[in-house]
Design a protein around this motif. Structure first.
Motif, mmCIF file in Angstrom:
data_model
loop_
_atom_site.group_PDB
_atom_site.id
_atom_site.type_symbol
_atom_site.label_atom_id
_atom_site.label_comp_id
_atom_site.label_asym_id
_atom_site.label_seq_id
_atom_site.Cartn_x
_atom_site.Cartn_y
_atom_site.Cartn_z
ATOM 1 N N LEU A 1 0.987 -1.160 0.039
ATOM 2 C CA LEU A 1 -0.048 0.057 -0.026
ATOM 3 C C LEU A 1 0.911 1.197 -0.075
ATOM 4 O O LEU A 1 2.086 1.143 0.582
ATOM 5 N N ARG A 2 0.498 2.601 -0.424
ATOM 6 C CA ARG A 2 1.035 3.539 -0.431
ATOM 7 C C ARG A 2 0.267 4.696 0.361
ATOM 8 O O ARG A 2 -0.946 4.989 -0.322
ATOM 9 N N LEU A 3 0.521 5.144 1.283
ATOM 10 C CA LEU A 3 -0.077 6.015 1.960
ATOM 11 C C LEU A 3 0.447 7.596 1.642
ATOM 12 O O LEU A 3 1.476 7.653 1.365
ATOM 13 N N SER A 4 -0.453 8.373 1.651
ATOM 14 C CA SER A 4 -0.211 9.883 1.138
ATOM 15 C C SER A 4 -0.622 10.785 2.433
ATOM 16 O O SER A 4 -1.742 10.607 3.058
ATOM 17 N N CYS A 5 -0.009 11.672 2.609
ATOM 18 C CA CYS A 5 -0.445 12.923 3.674
ATOM 19 C C CYS A 5 -0.096 14.079 2.995
ATOM 20 O O CYS A 5 1.123 14.449 2.911
ATOM 21 N N ALA A 6 -1.196 14.986 2.659
ATOM 22 C CA ALA A 6 -0.949 16.305 1.915
ATOM 23 C C ALA A 6 -1.176 17.365 3.013
ATOM 24 O O ALA A 6 -2.385 17.359 3.604
ATOM 25 N N ALA A 7 -0.372 18.362 2.965
ATOM 26 C CA ALA A 7 -0.693 19.570 4.065
ATOM 27 C C ALA A 7 -1.195 20.749 3.076
ATOM 28 O O ALA A 7 -0.509 20.986 2.096
ATOM 29 N N SER A 8 -1.945 21.376 3.603
ATOM 30 C CA SER A 8 -2.486 22.505 2.900
ATOM 31 C C SER A 8 -2.808 23.761 3.793
ATOM 32 O O SER A 8 -3.109 23.704 5.069
ATOM 33 N N GLY A 9 -2.940 24.863 3.448
ATOM 34 C CA GLY A 9 -2.935 26.150 3.968
ATOM 35 C C GLY A 9 -1.902 27.028 3.508
ATOM 36 O O GLY A 9 -1.247 26.706 2.735
ATOM 37 N N LEU B 1 11.251 2.712 12.174
ATOM 38 C CA LEU B 1 11.307 1.740 13.248
ATOM 39 C C LEU B 1 11.789 0.576 12.696
ATOM 40 O O LEU B 1 11.833 0.198 11.514
ATOM 41 N N GLU B 2 12.580 0.112 13.719
ATOM 42 C CA GLU B 2 13.456 -1.324 13.416
ATOM 43 C C GLU B 2 12.466 -2.270 12.527
ATOM 44 O O GLU B 2 12.958 -3.014 11.662
ATOM 45 N N SER B 3 11.267 -2.434 13.042
ATOM 46 C CA SER B 3 10.370 -3.572 12.541
ATOM 47 C C SER B 3 10.052 -3.115 11.210
ATOM 48 O O SER B 3 9.452 -4.085 10.436
ATOM 49 N N VAL B 4 10.161 -2.040 10.578
ATOM 50 C CA VAL B 4 9.720 -1.878 9.377
ATOM 51 C C VAL B 4 10.694 -1.160 8.263
ATOM 52 O O VAL B 4 10.565 -1.397 7.035
ATOM 53 N N LYS B 5 11.967 -1.354 8.688
ATOM 54 C CA LYS B 5 13.120 -1.237 8.051
ATOM 55 C C LYS B 5 13.179 -2.340 6.883
ATOM 56 O O LYS B 5 12.938 -3.481 7.026
ATOM 57 N N GLY B 6 13.337 -1.722 5.600
ATOM 58 C CA GLY B 6 13.626 -2.570 4.531
ATOM 59 C C GLY B 6 12.271 -2.926 3.914
ATOM 60 O O GLY B 6 12.379 -3.606 2.746
ATOM 61 N N ARG B 7 11.159 -2.676 4.767
ATOM 62 C CA ARG B 7 10.149 -2.995 3.664
ATOM 63 C C ARG B 7 9.204 -1.566 3.648
ATOM 64 O O ARG B 7 8.238 -1.488 2.672
ATOM 65 N N PHE B 8 9.112 -0.748 4.591
ATOM 66 C CA PHE B 8 8.614 0.775 4.402
ATOM 67 C C PHE B 8 9.616 1.774 3.744
ATOM 68 O O PHE B 8 10.837 1.697 4.289
ATOM 69 N N THR B 9 9.073 2.554 2.836
ATOM 70 C CA THR B 9 9.827 3.822 2.420
ATOM 71 C C THR B 9 9.144 5.212 2.528
ATOM 72 O O THR B 9 8.137 5.136 2.006
ATOM 73 N N ALA B 10 9.667 5.952 3.480
ATOM 74 C CA ALA B 10 9.124 7.129 3.447
ATOM 75 C C ALA B 10 9.616 8.436 2.484
ATOM 76 O O ALA B 10 11.026 8.217 2.359
ATOM 77 N N SER B 11 8.947 9.347 1.770
ATOM 78 C CA SER B 11 9.536 10.053 0.944
ATOM 79 C C SER B 11 8.803 11.262 1.046
ATOM 80 O O SER B 11 7.551 11.412 1.480
ATOM 81 N N ARG B 12 9.111 12.449 0.456
ATOM 82 C CA ARG B 12 8.239 13.657 0.548
ATOM 83 C C ARG B 12 8.409 14.492 -0.798
ATOM 84 O O ARG B 12 9.629 14.508 -1.289
ATOM 85 N N ASP B 13 7.332 15.350 -1.312
ATOM 86 C CA ASP B 13 7.508 16.146 -2.317
ATOM 87 C C ASP B 13 7.182 17.542 -1.674
ATOM 88 O O ASP B 13 6.213 17.967 -1.211
ATOM 89 N N ASN B 14 8.379 18.326 -1.297
ATOM 90 C CA ASN B 14 8.208 19.769 -0.758
ATOM 91 C C ASN B 14 7.355 20.548 -1.530
ATOM 92 O O ASN B 14 6.854 21.237 -1.110
ATOM 93 N N ALA B 15 7.681 20.381 -2.842
ATOM 94 C CA ALA B 15 6.555 21.286 -3.671
ATOM 95 C C ALA B 15 5.346 21.201 -3.631
ATOM 96 O O ALA B 15 4.431 22.059 -3.476
ATOM 97 N N LYS B 16 4.798 20.049 -3.205
ATOM 98 C CA LYS B 16 3.378 19.527 -2.784
ATOM 99 C C LYS B 16 2.952 19.515 -1.335
ATOM 100 O O LYS B 16 1.782 19.311 -1.031
ATOM 101 N N ASN B 17 4.089 19.647 -0.655
ATOM 102 C CA ASN B 17 3.932 19.651 1.043
ATOM 103 C C ASN B 17 3.029 18.167 1.248
ATOM 104 O O ASN B 17 2.179 18.154 1.984
ATOM 105 N N THR B 18 3.747 17.189 0.636
ATOM 106 C CA THR B 18 3.232 16.133 0.776
ATOM 107 C C THR B 18 4.296 15.057 1.356
ATOM 108 O O THR B 18 5.446 14.952 0.740
#
Length: 123
Positions: free
Chosen positions: A18-26, A60-77
């Protein structure tokens, strides 16, 4: 004001992705570290992953190698790519961000949480 809105949760079989997104607005001027947390039923909320404004990540140690976090600063996401999911990853996932926003000519600091998105890993 600043709002965070998460999306991308759902039901997935063990081993799935799954891929989660979190967008900040304002009227955001800058965002510091963006962080993912999760809370499973009957458990305390736990820190999962963080991405700095420069793109550095920690996990978190238990998600290393399975989860990847990234961000798009232009989209505040911020994103959380979750692979090889396990039943123990089942939780409500929340994002958190802090930074500066402007209202009129005045700058204010903020620290906001999203509403959460449910991730269920089950066969």
């Amino acid at each position: 004001q600043v709002q965070l809105v998460e999306s991308g949760g759902g039901l997935v079989q063990p081993g799935g992705s799954l891929r989660l997104s979190c967008a900040a607005s304002g009227s955001i001027l800058s965002i510091n570290t963006m962080v993912w947390y999760r809370q499973a039923p009957g458990k305390q909320r736990e820190w999962v992953a963080a991405v700095t404004s420069g793109g550095n990540t920690n996990y978190l140690e238990s998600v290393k190698g399975r989860f990847t976090a990234s961000r798009d600063n232009a989209k505040n996401t911020v994103y959380l790519q979750m692979n090889s999911l396990k039943p123990e990853d089942t939780a409500v996932y929340y994002c958190n961000a802090d930074g500066l926003y402007v209202r009129g000519s005045i700058q204010y600091s903020f620290n906001r949480w999203g509403q959460g998105t449910q991730v269920t890993v089950s066969s």
